[in-house]
Write an enzyme that holds these catalytic residues in place. Structure first.
Site, mmCIF file in Angstrom:
data_model
loop_
_atom_site.group_PDB
_atom_site.id
_atom_site.type_symbol
_atom_site.label_atom_id
_atom_site.label_comp_id
_atom_site.label_asym_id
_atom_site.label_seq_id
_atom_site.Cartn_x
_atom_site.Cartn_y
_atom_site.Cartn_z
ATOM 1 N N HIS A 1 -4.219 0.596 11.112
ATOM 2 C CA HIS A 1 -5.421 -0.255 11.147
ATOM 3 C C HIS A 1 -5.989 -0.279 12.559
ATOM 4 O O HIS A 1 -6.550 -1.290 12.980
ATOM 5 C CB HIS A 1 -5.072 -1.686 10.751
ATOM 6 N N HIS B 1 -11.153 -0.901 7.044
ATOM 7 C CA HIS B 1 -9.711 -1.052 6.847
ATOM 8 C C HIS B 1 -8.894 -0.301 7.913
ATOM 9 O O HIS B 1 -8.156 -0.926 8.660
ATOM 10 C CB HIS B 1 -9.382 -0.555 5.431
ATOM 11 N N GLU C 1 0.803 -1.226 0.000
ATOM 12 C CA GLU C 1 0.000 0.000 0.000
ATOM 13 C C GLU C 1 0.842 1.285 0.000
ATOM 14 O O GLU C 1 0.379 2.326 0.454
ATOM 15 C CB GLU C 1 -0.929 0.001 1.209
ATOM 16 N N HIS D 1 -0.277 5.401 7.952
ATOM 17 C CA HIS D 1 -1.429 4.560 7.619
ATOM 18 C C HIS D 1 -1.529 3.481 8.690
ATOM 19 O O HIS D 1 -0.550 2.768 8.939
ATOM 20 C CB HIS D 1 -1.262 3.919 6.240
HETATM 21 MN MN MN Z 1 -3.694 -1.134 5.240
#
Ligand code: MN
Length: 256
Positions: free
Chosen positions: A122, A190, A101, A120
């Site tokens: 989760h 996500h 990603e 980023h």
């Molecule tokens: Mn991810």
């Protein structure tokens, strides 16, 4: 007419200049050391587990950024950091497997010249806010930046039925579009993406965004949804925290 035109061009140039962060050449080693530390802090403080990542824009070239190779944040060392261009291609020809990603990072850096660092994650506490109609709102001053609004990215609108991952530049671009000029966006089913003008600030924002989610859920459970959030003006006044520098020093100490 000509004077007006020149005036407009100068005004545009000035506006563009203010949006571009000041770069300090020669400090790349320090930047990489700080990025390693950011990985360890986010892992230590429970923002990143084995997944998720943090990047920083290059101090030498604003079209490059630094991001670890495909590994858990808590295990990252300086030798694991790869320099990428804005197509998410390794600049040095490094053949390490990159994060699937990484396009999250490259497309946000492309779209947002003011952004110097991206996280980023989760984080479980954030997931309910991306999957319900309850918006994430600032419940305390440490996360006042959320008052700017936290859009939710719906990957189905961008790519139909996917495996939920930002696997290509098109999905990264769509995510950056949803983020717009905001400091954070939730990704339905996500996680989230958080941005800032410094690496230290993005770490602080990611940490306090998670804490805000936890507190907001507790408050909703306590009182059936009747919660008093920071109002717009309060959030604007409280938002400039100091770049979370005091927290950074504390978290840094805890990684030793
Ligand atoms: Mn991810």
């Amino acid at each position: 007419m000509k004077t007006l035109l020149i005036g407009c061009v100068l005004a545009l140039a000035a506006a563009a200049q203010t949006a571009i962060p000041v770069l300090t050449p020669g400090s790349t080693q320090n930047l990489i050391a700080d990025l390693v530390l950011a990985n360890h802090i986010l892992s230590n403080e429970g923002v990143l587990d084995a997944y998720g990542h943090v990047s920083v824009r290059s101090d030498r070239d604003p079209t490059h950024f630094f991001l670890a190779r495909h590994m858990a944040a808590g295990l990252v060392n300086a030798s694991d950091i790869v320099e990428y261009d804005l197509d998410s291609k390794p600049v040095s020809g490094d053949s390490s497997t990159g994060y699937t990603e990484r396009f999250i990072h490259s497309e946000i850096y492309k779209a947002r010249p003011d952004v110097m660092a991206v996280v980023h994650c989760h984080s479980p506490d954030l997931i309910p806010f991306g999957t319900t109609s309850v918006p994430l709102q600032p419940i305390f001053h440490m996360a006042a930046f959320l008052g700017e609004g936290v859009p939710v990215f719906e990957i189905r609108k961008a790519g139909g039925v996917t495996d939920m991952l930002i696997r290509n530049p098109e999905l990264g671009h769509a995510l950056a579009e949803t983020l717009g000029d905001k400091p954070a966006a939730l990704m339905r089913g996500h996680g989230a993406v958080v941005v800032a003008a410094t690496l230290h600030a993005v770490v602080g924002r990611a940490y306090y965004m998670n804490m805000n989610a936890k507190l907001q859920e507790q408050a909703i459970l306590l009182n059936g949804g009747k919660v008093t959030y920071l109002e717009g003006e309060e959030a604007r006044k409280a938002a400039p925290q100091d770049g979370y520098e005091r927290a950074w020093d504390f978290w840094k100490q805890k990684t030793k």
